[in-house]
Design a protein around this motif. Sequence first.
Motif, mmCIF file in Angstrom:
data_model
loop_
_atom_site.group_PDB
_atom_site.id
_atom_site.type_symbol
_atom_site.label_atom_id
_atom_site.label_comp_id
_atom_site.label_asym_id
_atom_site.label_seq_id
_atom_site.Cartn_x
_atom_site.Cartn_y
_atom_site.Cartn_z
ATOM 1 N N GLU A 286 0.814 -1.212 0.000
ATOM 2 C CA GLU A 286 0.000 0.000 0.000
ATOM 3 C C GLU A 286 0.854 1.272 0.000
ATOM 4 N N LEU A 287 1.960 1.257 0.767
ATOM 5 C CA LEU A 287 2.651 2.509 1.053
ATOM 6 C C LEU A 287 3.752 2.872 0.055
ATOM 7 N N ILE A 288 4.365 1.913 -0.585
ATOM 8 C CA ILE A 288 5.328 2.284 -1.631
ATOM 9 C C ILE A 288 4.616 2.989 -2.783
ATOM 10 N N PRO A 289 3.478 2.465 -3.280
ATOM 11 C CA PRO A 289 2.733 3.228 -4.296
ATOM 12 C C PRO A 289 2.262 4.592 -3.792
ATOM 13 N N LEU A 290 1.912 4.683 -2.490
ATOM 14 C CA LEU A 290 1.511 5.974 -1.938
ATOM 15 C C LEU A 290 2.661 6.979 -2.031
ATOM 16 N N ALA A 291 3.867 6.519 -1.722
ATOM 17 C CA ALA A 291 5.029 7.409 -1.812
ATOM 18 C C ALA A 291 5.218 7.907 -3.245
ATOM 19 N N ARG A 292 5.034 7.036 -4.209
ATOM 20 C CA ARG A 292 5.123 7.462 -5.605
ATOM 21 C C ARG A 292 4.043 8.488 -5.925
ATOM 22 N N ASN A 293 2.864 8.218 -5.429
ATOM 23 C CA ASN A 293 1.742 9.118 -5.671
ATOM 24 C C ASN A 293 1.969 10.487 -5.052
ATOM 25 N N ARG A 294 2.744 10.540 -3.976
ATOM 26 C CA ARG A 294 3.030 11.818 -3.313
ATOM 27 C C ARG A 294 4.220 12.537 -3.944
ATOM 28 N N GLY A 295 4.738 11.974 -5.017
ATOM 29 C CA GLY A 295 5.755 12.684 -5.782
ATOM 30 C C GLY A 295 7.187 12.261 -5.556
ATOM 31 N N PHE A 296 7.435 11.223 -4.776
ATOM 32 C CA PHE A 296 8.805 10.792 -4.529
ATOM 33 C C PHE A 296 9.323 9.986 -5.710
ATOM 34 N N GLY A 297 10.396 10.496 -6.309
ATOM 35 C CA GLY A 297 11.014 9.788 -7.422
ATOM 36 C C GLY A 297 12.018 8.754 -6.977
ATOM 37 N N TYR A 298 12.353 8.760 -5.693
ATOM 38 C CA TYR A 298 13.321 7.800 -5.164
ATOM 39 C C TYR A 298 12.832 7.341 -3.790
ATOM 40 N N VAL A 299 12.566 6.041 -3.679
ATOM 41 C CA VAL A 299 12.039 5.469 -2.439
ATOM 42 C C VAL A 299 12.984 4.375 -1.963
ATOM 43 N N SER A 300 13.435 4.501 -0.724
ATOM 44 C CA SER A 300 14.359 3.542 -0.121
ATOM 45 C C SER A 300 13.661 2.818 1.025
ATOM 46 N N ILE A 301 13.851 1.513 1.099
ATOM 47 C CA ILE A 301 13.255 0.698 2.154
ATOM 48 C C ILE A 301 14.356 0.235 3.095
ATOM 49 N N GLY A 302 14.304 0.698 4.342
ATOM 50 C CA GLY A 302 15.307 0.326 5.332
ATOM 51 C C GLY A 302 14.925 -0.944 6.059
ATOM 52 N N LEU A 303 15.703 -1.995 5.900
ATOM 53 C CA LEU A 303 15.429 -3.289 6.530
ATOM 54 C C LEU A 303 15.981 -3.266 7.956
ATOM 55 N N GLU A 304 15.165 -2.767 8.885
ATOM 56 C CA GLU A 304 15.615 -2.580 10.267
ATOM 57 C C GLU A 304 15.817 -3.922 10.970
#
Length: 367
Positions: free
Chosen positions: A114-132
């Motif tokens: 749900e949230l990676i597409p949301l980030a794209r929709n909010r205009g982020f051209g670069y999304v990083s996922i931190g594997l905590e």
Amino acid sequence: MLIDTTLREGAQTYGVTFDNSACRELIKTLATAGIEEIEAGWAGQKELGELLSWARGLVGNTALSVWARLKAVDIDLAAAAGADRLNIGVPVSDAHLGSRLGTTRDKLLLELRELIPLARNRGFGYVSIGLEDASRADMGFLLQVARRAAELGADRVRIADTVGIMDPSAMMELTTTLRNIFPAHIAVHCHDDFGMATANAVSALRAGADFADVSVLGIGERTGVSRLEEVASFMSLRSADKRYDLSAIRKACRMVEELADIAVPRNKPICGRDIFACESGLHVDGLLKAPALYEPFPPEAVGQTSSARRIEFGTKSGRSAVGAALKQLGRAGNPGNLSALTEAVRDAARDLGRPLTKHEVADALGA
């Protein structure tokens, strides 16, 4: 490439607060140093939007990123602040999923969807996922999260050794494993609880990671993270990567030393005041003949001046150092009295319990 997280991870250091003026000075200095990405804060941080707006015209090619939780509200806040890149923290160990978040593996995977597409929709051209807490996660689930992130078009996964328990060989192995299944960028975030952070960051980069998190003086939670000055200097001086301005990095170290009220040990790698000082006879003899015999790099290479190279006179001084001192004083020593004068210098330093000043050396030599 380096992600400087002094203003996010470093700002979490116990007892440390950076005001807006300090944040601006650090951003300017880090951009001048050639750092590729500055993690400037976290979603919802006060005055973050103003800081990013101010910085955008001054940082050149340096990207400005913001850290966020895996929550829609954080993504909205980060977008409103105007960050270039979004770094989403995604816990992958069962301990964090259960004890901290009260969620499950399946729910986490759904939230990613749900949230990676949301980030794209909010205009982020670069999304990083931190594997905590990647170092304590089930490997099968960690790889499942990385594959899901790839399917959803994430630009980067960031391996976080949250409690600093990995060593370089384990970090290389994990980086290589992720490199084989994740098609985009890989980063690492190494904590220093066992003193391995810098070594782990360098090992990950050598194993194929594209980015490593660092902070100035390594500040951060508990013992901190990989040190900017160490990783950048190693890359510049041992890997022939000249992209970083080490003089600017040394300036950043001095700034953080003062801002965070951190006492930098005098023998601290790269930025300690005494790393080019020498007293022992064998080493002094070598330095007088050719400094490179006992130095991995000259002072100028890490933003210091040649005056940082000091030969001190103390209980470990040898005949070569005393002979050099005599020449400076306009006196010619001979083999007969040189040994006696060397003992005089050692005795004077032993009585004082410290190396001698120039005037004390002259007194000991009878000049």
